[in-house]
Design an enzyme around this catalytic site. Sequence first.
Site, PDB file in Angstrom:
ATOM      1  N   ASP A   1      23.672  29.606 -30.627  1.00 39.58           N
ATOM      2  CA  ASP A   1      23.879  28.754 -31.799  1.00 39.58           C
ATOM      3  C   ASP A   1      25.342  28.526 -32.130  1.00 39.58           C
ATOM      4  O   ASP A   1      25.665  27.699 -32.964  1.00 39.58           O
ATOM      5  CB  ASP A   1      23.171  29.345 -33.027  1.00 39.58           C
TER       6      ASP A   1
ATOM      7  N   ALA B   1       0.827  -1.214   0.000  1.00 36.80           N
ATOM      8  CA  ALA B   1       0.000   0.000   0.000  1.00 36.80           C
ATOM      9  C   ALA B   1       0.854   1.253   0.000  1.00 36.80           C
ATOM     10  O   ALA B   1       0.511   2.256  -0.617  1.00 36.80           O
ATOM     11  CB  ALA B   1      -0.922   0.001   1.213  1.00 36.80           C
TER      12      ALA B   1
ATOM     13  N   ASP C   1      21.260  35.122 -27.036  1.00 41.47           N
ATOM     14  CA  ASP C   1      22.354  35.557 -27.896  1.00 41.47           C
ATOM     15  C   ASP C   1      21.759  36.320 -29.075  1.00 41.47           C
ATOM     16  O   ASP C   1      20.833  35.820 -29.724  1.00 41.47           O
ATOM     17  CB  ASP C   1      23.133  34.341 -28.379  1.00 41.47           C
TER      18      ASP C   1
ATOM     19  N   ASP D   1      28.904  29.751 -27.496  1.00 43.35           N
ATOM     20  CA  ASP D   1      27.795  29.657 -26.543  1.00 43.35           C
ATOM     21  C   ASP D   1      27.795  28.352 -25.756  1.00 43.35           C
ATOM     22  O   ASP D   1      27.068  28.222 -24.772  1.00 43.35           O
ATOM     23  CB  ASP D   1      26.448  29.770 -27.285  1.00 43.35           C
TER      24      ASP D   1
END
Length: 857
Positions: free
Chosen positions: A589, A271, A317, A593
Amino acid sequence: MIEEFDSGASNGLSQTEAASRRAVEGFNELPSVMRRNVFAIALEVVREPMFLLLAACGAIYFILGDAQEAMMLLGFVFFIVGISLYQEQKTERTLEALRDLSSPRALVIRDGQRKRIAGREVVRGDILLLSEGDRIPADAQVLSCSHLLVDESVLTGESAPVRKLADGGMPNMSRPGGDGLPFVYSSTLVVQGQGVARAIATGLRTEIGKIGKALQNVEVEQTPLQVETKALVGGLTLLALMLCAVVVIVYGLTHANWFDGFLAAITLAMAILPNEFPVVLTIFLALGAWRISQKHVLTRRMPAVETLGSATVLCVDKTGTLTMNHMSVAKLSTGEESYDLRARVNEEVPESFHLLSEFAILASHRDPFDPMEKALRELGKFYLTGTEHLHDDWSLVREYPLSNELLALSLVWKSPDGEEYVIAAKGAPEAIFDLCHHDAPQLERLSARVELLAQQGLRVLGVARSRFRQSGLPGQQHDFDFEFLGLVGLADPVRPSVPAAIKECYAAGIRVVMITGDYPGTAHNVAGQIGLEPADEIIAGPELDRMSDTELQLRTRSVNIFARVAPEQKLRLVNALKANGEVVAMTGDGVNDAPALKAAHIGIAMGERGTDVAREASSLVLLDDDFSSIVQAVKQGRRIFDNLKKGMAYILAVHVPIAGMTLIPVLLKWPLVLLPVHIAFLHLIIDPACSIVFEAEPEEVDVMRRPPRKPNEPLFGSRILWMSLLQGLGVLLILVALYGLALHRGLGESNARALAFTTLIVANIGLILINRSWTYSIVTTIRAPNPALWWVAGGATVFLGLVLQAPVLRQLFRFAPLDWVDVGICLAAGAISIGWFELFKLIARSGKATSVLAHKD
């Protein structure tokens, strides 16, 4: 330049010297991480406590003879391991992607001879010969060059190429970015001109190598939800074991029946063992990842799905994320007249601007690498096709390149049937003014126009023309008599969907921070275009370098624009925001980064324009590069967390009456109510309800009109805990009263058990319905589509009917037959057990319970 370079003037390194340096300093590449095979990944996955708990619960149920529940749990184990293997095989490739990018072919001087070698074989001191289209293999010092332009966006994030000059006596290598420097960097691209350079750093010592090293040292943190759930699961497991021991001892001593005591303990363990928690968490995140993929967002790390909904800061960015990373002509200016191409996209350029456009194109190469020259060529293709202003049949006679003294270039052309040379010049406005010999009043007037365009965030070029009839061309551009034609303003345009997405972020209480390697003026202009607020305060990279960590943390609480930022500074900014208690999402991108993407709570890479490095370092990837997809992903993240709270609240609530009806009969010396078979049946309702029904719930109407939840807000806060316990206690009180009354009236054990169990099933379905929303009533929420709900509720009702009616199943469940009056009593009791919460929601909506909820939070 390369053709004129005298190899004998510098023999370069000898093969022996190069081999010796390579032996000491290593190959010119980033170190490769050891690739993990499938078995190694699987071993890491199954070491997770949640997976171990699932496997342990499955083994316990096998020992107890409950093969159905055991197979269900072990099935979840294989399902989860399979998903994790699929996800993990796509991760941890960042350094490999970085290494591939940083190892191009190279043309060097070895033993006085030109030699093409693999980029990984370049060593410090090699003489590199660079030409248009080459990817530079190492950080190097420029010895000589001709019109050398280099695209450094892979390091700086900025789309405009930078001009390089020969060594001017600078003692130390500077950072990437900025015109007029005598240094080039590994993995950047030569877009125009030629040059000769000496390699001064290779491998990890290069700028891109420093990024790889920083990326290697960044650890991916566990989300607060993962930590909290693990702690809860461990605590409940310990509680279950302690209560089991108590039940065995108490029942054995009071009933002198140790076998039934052990059976009661097993039932209690079944339970309360919290096997649903890891199942729910994993399935919610897995299905959430699938749902988010429908919004063009790929999930690479599933915990980020939930974390995204709590993001408080989105670091953006500029280049390639807010902008298109694609230069285009934005404005033309001739005399006192100007023309904005952005405001008249599908209109023809007026005739008065054709001459300026024509000579701007003539001052560009036919097949350029330079993004600005590409933009000028696209201007002609789009607006001048079919006119007399394009001259594809003209021959290029000579080029006068940029020089240190004059930042302008001129191309000399001749038509097939023409007798004179046509000269087209473009360059820095002040250089073109110089070629045209403007007087002081003209210079003042034109400089004001240049300043006006620059304030609009445009890169400004001046354009001029000349004609020459003599047989021999002069040696310098100044020898021509130039006529000034006008100014061309170029821009990296903002993505059309960005301003609306920024507004949605603000409405959702998400702060947007721009981090860019571009100049402050350009950043300020872009901020105005996209509606970034506040935009009146900007911190530049050099100022950021002078700040202590404490000062930076303080400033990042209010400043939203950071310009001229280097890669390691992006990582420092993310860490400063995290230190302020923010939940940080970072978009990007470029290679530069990657460390910040990996360090952020949620790294979001661009899928189409993003580098492999950025994608592999991120948690999420925007497949369509659409900034607005982030908003949809945030909405899904918030929906997932809301529904996760509902599912967890239901689990807590439903386990209270189950555990109570297992423990209370032991303490009151009543016959046992729940046996292992009953718990197994309840799990047929509980497991799909908490993992599938609540996951499929649609988002609340105000999900994007409220601030993010507090970063430290627990999943099981005081409000959820108290409300869940109260819901469960309400059901438990009704069950205890009904079961005790049935026994008191002299009904048999089987009859009383059937009444209590049927009431528990009704209440269980009621708990599902009331937890769909803690604000709106069942009548309102029942209109919201959720097919899974009806499958679970309908299946539970049908199976309960079979158990009550089929003799074989009744015997298995140890039930006595119930008549329709008994069933009506069960329905009424189940409704009463959860009805008080519907009344509470009504009071809360009227505002009378607001203070109570606030106090509980």
